[in-house]
Design a protein around this motif. Structure first.
Motif, mmCIF file in Angstrom:
data_model
loop_
_atom_site.group_PDB
_atom_site.id
_atom_site.type_symbol
_atom_site.label_atom_id
_atom_site.label_comp_id
_atom_site.label_asym_id
_atom_site.label_seq_id
_atom_site.Cartn_x
_atom_site.Cartn_y
_atom_site.Cartn_z
ATOM 1 N N MET A 24 67.823 -68.607 28.291
ATOM 2 C CA MET A 24 68.862 -69.523 27.780
ATOM 3 C C MET A 24 68.265 -70.754 27.098
ATOM 4 S SD MET A 24 70.787 -71.616 30.765
ATOM 5 C CE MET A 24 70.251 -70.857 32.265
ATOM 6 N N PHE A 43 74.837 -71.596 40.241
ATOM 7 C CA PHE A 43 73.829 -72.601 40.590
ATOM 8 C C PHE A 43 74.500 -73.973 40.546
ATOM 9 C CE2 PHE A 43 69.586 -74.564 39.227
ATOM 10 C CZ PHE A 43 69.055 -74.471 40.497
ATOM 11 N N ILE A 87 62.306 -72.273 45.762
ATOM 12 C CA ILE A 87 63.029 -71.398 44.817
ATOM 13 C C ILE A 87 62.980 -69.950 45.299
ATOM 14 C CG2 ILE A 87 61.182 -70.930 43.126
ATOM 15 C CD1 ILE A 87 64.755 -71.784 42.123
ATOM 16 N N LEU A 175 63.176 -67.952 34.294
ATOM 17 C CA LEU A 175 63.274 -69.311 33.741
ATOM 18 C C LEU A 175 63.406 -70.340 34.866
ATOM 19 C CD1 LEU A 175 63.563 -71.292 31.346
ATOM 20 C CD2 LEU A 175 66.022 -70.828 31.376
ATOM 21 N N GLY A 180 61.414 -74.800 37.018
ATOM 22 C CA GLY A 180 61.713 -75.614 38.191
ATOM 23 C C GLY A 180 60.550 -75.867 39.125
ATOM 24 N N THR A 183 57.408 -78.608 37.067
ATOM 25 C CA THR A 183 58.056 -79.901 36.826
ATOM 26 C C THR A 183 58.289 -80.666 38.133
ATOM 27 O OG1 THR A 183 60.102 -78.641 36.817
ATOM 28 C CG2 THR A 183 59.259 -79.323 34.668
ATOM 29 N N THR A 184 58.740 -79.937 39.153
ATOM 30 C CA THR A 184 59.023 -80.613 40.424
ATOM 31 C C THR A 184 57.723 -81.021 41.126
ATOM 32 O OG1 THR A 184 61.039 -79.311 40.565
ATOM 33 C CG2 THR A 184 60.350 -80.421 42.572
ATOM 34 N N PRO A 225 57.957 -85.955 34.264
ATOM 35 C CA PRO A 225 57.119 -84.750 34.201
ATOM 36 C C PRO A 225 57.185 -84.051 32.840
ATOM 37 C CG PRO A 225 58.463 -84.749 36.193
ATOM 38 C CD PRO A 225 58.957 -85.872 35.352
ATOM 39 N N VAL A 226 58.325 -84.120 32.167
ATOM 40 C CA VAL A 226 58.392 -83.544 30.820
ATOM 41 C C VAL A 226 58.322 -84.731 29.864
ATOM 42 C CG1 VAL A 226 59.728 -82.146 29.195
ATOM 43 C CG2 VAL A 226 59.797 -81.616 31.638
ATOM 44 N N ARG A 231 62.427 -80.970 19.509
ATOM 45 C CA ARG A 231 63.527 -80.223 18.894
ATOM 46 C C ARG A 231 63.524 -80.417 17.398
ATOM 47 N NH1 ARG A 231 67.813 -78.506 21.768
ATOM 48 N NH2 ARG A 231 67.351 -78.444 23.989
ATOM 49 N N GLY A 282 66.219 -84.266 29.726
ATOM 50 C CA GLY A 282 66.669 -83.904 28.383
ATOM 51 C C GLY A 282 68.081 -84.413 28.144
ATOM 52 N N CYS A 287 70.492 -79.656 28.441
ATOM 53 C CA CYS A 287 69.976 -80.578 29.464
ATOM 54 C C CYS A 287 69.792 -79.813 30.779
ATOM 55 C CB CYS A 287 70.868 -81.794 29.635
ATOM 56 S SG CYS A 287 72.310 -81.488 30.587
ATOM 57 N N CYS A 288 68.891 -80.304 31.576
ATOM 58 C CA CYS A 288 68.396 -79.538 32.730
ATOM 59 C C CYS A 288 69.511 -79.116 33.697
ATOM 60 C CB CYS A 288 67.371 -80.381 33.493
ATOM 61 S SG CYS A 288 66.661 -79.489 34.875
ATOM 62 N N GLY A 290 68.814 -77.616 36.434
ATOM 63 C CA GLY A 290 68.255 -77.689 37.785
ATOM 64 C C GLY A 290 68.079 -79.117 38.281
#
Ligand code: HEM
Length: 339
Positions: A24, A43, A87, A175, A180, A183-184, A225-226, A231, A282, A287-288, A290
């Motif tokens: 996605m 989710f 996860i 994904l 997830g 980044t975490t 983290p990101v 884009r 984002g 946008c995230c 999670g």
């Protein structure tokens, strides 16, 4: 910090993830919208809140194993395995398969290593195949018999008569795992480092654990983290005060998060301050999804850590090492003294 005209943008900048099919993250509407709204049904914020106690148990059990150790690498021994185990449980991975799942997940993080060796690439491809087969079997077994896990929820998710195909569920599981975990890990690592470098902030947090969610937002703003969401505009668009032509534009969360037009003191990391607006997750249509889980994991990890180790401090004999990875911003290792 700028507002984007979200309908006009798509993630088109090459990412390693794209090599493994259009999840996605890399689809445009209407395909993206359809999958995202089905995944969002499974989710949810409520499901994350239900997992919180188990997330804490996972953190406790990892940290209990570290009791009595004088010096340890917090990334390798806690921040890295923690989100993978979380996860795995959320996806319903059987405890007998956890070691295999962990080693595939670790190998898969090599996707983000721009200078990986041939051997690492081979391990990455093998991990990808292993995970694809694993998730494909999981989807088929949940179609026969539902469980109380996210794969089952993705199987039954339905909206306006639409459902996810088996392939879409496999891509989504991959994904979630990829987006997830690293980044975490980085959020926990960056957060603990910031607190250890600012002992007065750590002290405030120990005195008032209620500041924890604010502290996590601070870290997301201060050291996200990101570091960059790249884009490219597909159509003419407006980005804040600028007009953007097709083929132009990129946005960076690091720059936006320290915009002096938004934050009075953009380089401050005070956990008490309430100005926690940031772009770490984002923005716009991608946008995230999670973010609630990432927040729950980071809050739990930091709280558990300070409770287990009241004398936590940096190990002065070890340098702080950052990962040599573009876009993602995290630590390779974080040596701490725990007793
Ligand atoms: C601190 C941790 C995290 C950070 C900083 C983060 C950051 C981001 C960012 C910046 C995006 C937007 C990317 C873009 O627009 O191209 C994104 C998207 C996404 N994130 Fe996260 N993320 C985190 C944790 C998680 C977790 C825990 C999960 C799920 C387990 C997750 C799943 C996703 C997914 C599925 C997308 C794509 C959404 C879409 O395309 O509609 N993320 N994340």
């Amino acid at each position: 910090m700028t507002e984007t005209n979200e309908m006009s943008f798509s993630t088109r900048v090459q990412s390693p993830v794209e090599a493994f099919g259009p999840s996605m993250l890399h689809l445009r509407d209407p395909a993206h919208k359809r999958i995202r709204s089905l995944v969002s049904r499974a989710f949810t914020h409520e499901s994350v809140e239900r997992w919180r106690p188990r997330i804490r148990e996972i953190a406790d059990s990892l940290l209990r194993n570290l009791h009595g150790r004088e010096s340890l690498d917090l990334i390798a021994e806690f921040a890295s395995p923690f989100p993978i185990i979380v996860i795995a449980e959320i996806l319903g991975v059987d405890s007998n398969d956890l070691q295999q799942f962990k080693s595939w997940s670790e190998a898969k993080t090599e996707l983000f290593n721009p200078s990986r060796t041939r051997q690492q690439t081979e391990a990455l491809l093998a991990a990808d195949e292993g995970l694809n087969n694993y998730f494909a079997c999981a989807v088929e077994s949940r179609r026969q018999k539902r469980g109380d896990d996210l794969v089952s929820a993705l199987v039954v998710a339905e909206e306006s008569g639409q459902r996810l195909t088996s392939r879409e569920i496999v891509l989504t599981c991959n994904l979630l795992l990829l987006a997830g975990t690293v980044t975490t890990t980085d959020l926990v690592g960056n957060g603990v480092l910031a607190l250890l470098k600012h002992p007065e902030q750590m002290h405030k947090l120990r005195q008032s654990p209620g500041l924890l969610s604010r502290a996590v937002e601070k870290i997301l703003r201060y050291d996200p983290p990101v570091a960059q969401v790249a884009r490219v505009a597909l159509n003419f668009a407006v980005l804040g005060a600028s007009k953007v032509r097709p083929g132009q534009a990129s946005s960076s969360s690091v720059v936006g998060n320290r915009d002096p037009g938004i934050h009075l003191d953009p380089y401050a990391s005070d956990v008490e301050r309430a100005d926690t607006i940031h772009l770490a997750f984002g923005g716009g249509t991608h946008c995230c999804i999670g973010a609630p889980l990432a927040r729950a994991e980071a809050q739990t990890a930091v709280r558990a850590l300070v409770e287990h180790f009241p004398h936590l401090r940096l190990d002065p004999r070890r340098p702080i090492e950052h990962k040599p990875v573009p876009i993602l911003k995290g630590l390779k290792s974080l040596w701490i003294r725990a007793c």
